[in-house]
Enzyme design. Structure first.
Site, PDB file in Angstrom:
ATOM      1  N   ASN A  73      18.289  13.090  33.039  1.00 28.02           N
ATOM      2  CA  ASN A  73      19.240  13.263  32.092  1.00 28.02           C
ATOM      3  C   ASN A  73      18.395  12.663  30.854  1.00 28.02           C
ATOM      4  O   ASN A  73      17.828  11.705  30.927  1.00 28.02           O
ATOM      5  CB  ASN A  73      20.467  12.238  32.534  1.00 28.02           C
ATOM      6  CG  ASN A  73      21.243  12.845  33.706  1.00 28.02           C
ATOM      7  OD1 ASN A  73      21.300  13.682  33.902  1.00 28.02           O
ATOM      8  ND2 ASN A  73      21.505  11.819  34.324  1.00 28.02           N
ATOM      9  N   HIS A  79      13.505   7.969  33.846  1.00 32.23           N
ATOM     10  CA  HIS A  79      13.749   7.922  35.043  1.00 32.23           C
ATOM     11  C   HIS A  79      14.170   9.418  35.619  1.00 32.23           C
ATOM     12  O   HIS A  79      14.963   9.945  34.958  1.00 32.23           O
ATOM     13  CB  HIS A  79      14.845   6.952  35.607  1.00 32.23           C
ATOM     14  CG  HIS A  79      16.086   7.222  34.980  1.00 32.23           C
ATOM     15  ND1 HIS A  79      16.508   6.611  33.678  1.00 32.23           N
ATOM     16  CD2 HIS A  79      17.116   7.462  35.154  1.00 32.23           C
ATOM     17  CE1 HIS A  79      17.333   6.833  33.036  1.00 32.23           C
ATOM     18  NE2 HIS A  79      18.210   7.669  34.282  1.00 32.23           N
ATOM     19  N   HIS A  99      16.046  11.178  38.774  1.00 33.30           N
ATOM     20  CA  HIS A  99      16.934  11.166  40.036  1.00 33.30           C
ATOM     21  C   HIS A  99      16.355  11.946  41.179  1.00 33.30           C
ATOM     22  O   HIS A  99      16.559  13.151  40.974  1.00 33.30           O
ATOM     23  CB  HIS A  99      18.388  11.465  39.512  1.00 33.30           C
ATOM     24  CG  HIS A  99      19.026  10.699  38.465  1.00 33.30           C
ATOM     25  ND1 HIS A  99      19.815   9.716  38.712  1.00 33.30           N
ATOM     26  CD2 HIS A  99      18.874  10.690  37.263  1.00 33.30           C
ATOM     27  CE1 HIS A  99      20.414   9.048  37.739  1.00 33.30           C
ATOM     28  NE2 HIS A  99      19.696   9.588  36.714  1.00 33.30           N
TER      29      HIS A  99
HETATM   30  P1  AMP Z   1      21.324   7.846  33.700  1.00 39.24           P
HETATM   31  O1  AMP Z   1      22.684   7.715  33.791  1.00 39.24           O
HETATM   32  O2  AMP Z   1      20.650   9.202  34.222  1.00 39.24           O
HETATM   33  O3  AMP Z   1      20.408   7.034  32.759  1.00 39.24           O
HETATM   34  O4  AMP Z   1      20.888   6.878  35.098  1.00 39.24           O
HETATM   35  C1  AMP Z   1      20.874   5.665  35.227  1.00 39.24           C
HETATM   36  C2  AMP Z   1      20.932   5.307  36.591  1.00 39.24           C
HETATM   37  O5  AMP Z   1      20.652   3.717  36.716  1.00 39.24           O
HETATM   38  C3  AMP Z   1      22.601   5.396  36.994  1.00 39.24           C
HETATM   39  O6  AMP Z   1      22.521   6.301  38.130  1.00 39.24           O
HETATM   40  C4  AMP Z   1      22.743   3.852  37.538  1.00 39.24           C
HETATM   41  O7  AMP Z   1      23.479   3.830  38.914  1.00 39.24           O
HETATM   42  C5  AMP Z   1      21.265   3.325  37.642  1.00 39.24           C
HETATM   43  N1  AMP Z   1      21.183   1.965  37.681  1.00 39.24           N
HETATM   44  C6  AMP Z   1      21.418   1.077  36.726  1.00 39.24           C
HETATM   45  N2  AMP Z   1      21.242  -0.188  36.552  1.00 39.24           N
HETATM   46  C7  AMP Z   1      20.559  -0.188  38.210  1.00 39.24           C
HETATM   47  C8  AMP Z   1      19.918  -1.204  38.842  1.00 39.24           C
HETATM   48  N3  AMP Z   1      19.862  -2.361  38.283  1.00 39.24           N
HETATM   49  N4  AMP Z   1      19.298  -0.967  40.129  1.00 39.24           N
HETATM   50  C9  AMP Z   1      19.231   0.556  40.478  1.00 39.24           C
HETATM   51  N5  AMP Z   1      19.813   1.416  39.773  1.00 39.24           N
HETATM   52  C10 AMP Z   1      20.478   1.190  38.669  1.00 39.24           C
END
Ligand code: AMP
Length: 120
Positions: free
Chosen positions: A93, A106, A108
């Site tokens: 994203n 990141h 997914h």
């Molecule tokens: P995005 O919305 O593509 O930026 O994805 C961010 C992702 O990070 C989401 O799916 C969240 O659930 C995940 N996320 C946020 N904080 C953490 C954390 N501390 N540990 C693991 N995943 C996280």
């Protein structure tokens, strides 16, 4: 946009916030998403802070290649490497309008359930 000092994923890299790490390389880290959207939902990040995948591609293409290789290793370890095993998605994203909420690059890795197209 988070700077490295306040970035939650930088804090995971630094060990200040716990995470379930499933794989790592010299330059990248893979850990389970806190709020999984599929039976397998792993995030693959660079150890260095870059805002998104485009910024990473411009700044350090070798690190992007390393991140994608680690994502492929995670998919294989989860039994999702190819179509015969169910396959997987690798999603970046990019920008708030596309659903990015953490501004540290990141990917997914998603799999273990049927995937629809187009994505929502
Ligand atoms: P995005 O919305 O593509 O930026 O994805 C961010 C992702 O990070 C989401 O799916 C969240 O659930 C995940 N996320 C946020 N904080 C953490 C954390 N501390 N540990 C693991 N995943 C996280």
């Amino acid at each position: 946009m988070a700077d490295p000092e306040s970035c939650v994923f930088c804090k995971i890299v630094g060990g200040e916030i716990p995470a379930i790490v499933v794989a790592e390389s010299d330059r990248a880290l893979a850990f389970r998403d806190l709020n999984p959207q599929a039976p397998t939902h792993v995030l693959v990040i660079t150890r260095d802070h870059h805002t998104d995948v485009g910024a990473l591609a411009r700044a350090d293409p070798a690190a992007l290649a390393d991140l994608v290789a680690l994502a492929a290793r995670v998919a294989a370890d989860e039994g999702l490497a190819d179509a015969s095993a169910g396959g997987h998605r690798l999603v970046f994203n990019t920008g708030a309008g596309a659903g990015q909420s953490v501004f540290h690059v990141h990917g997914h890795v998603l799999g273990g359930r049927p995937m629809r197209w187009p994505p929502g």
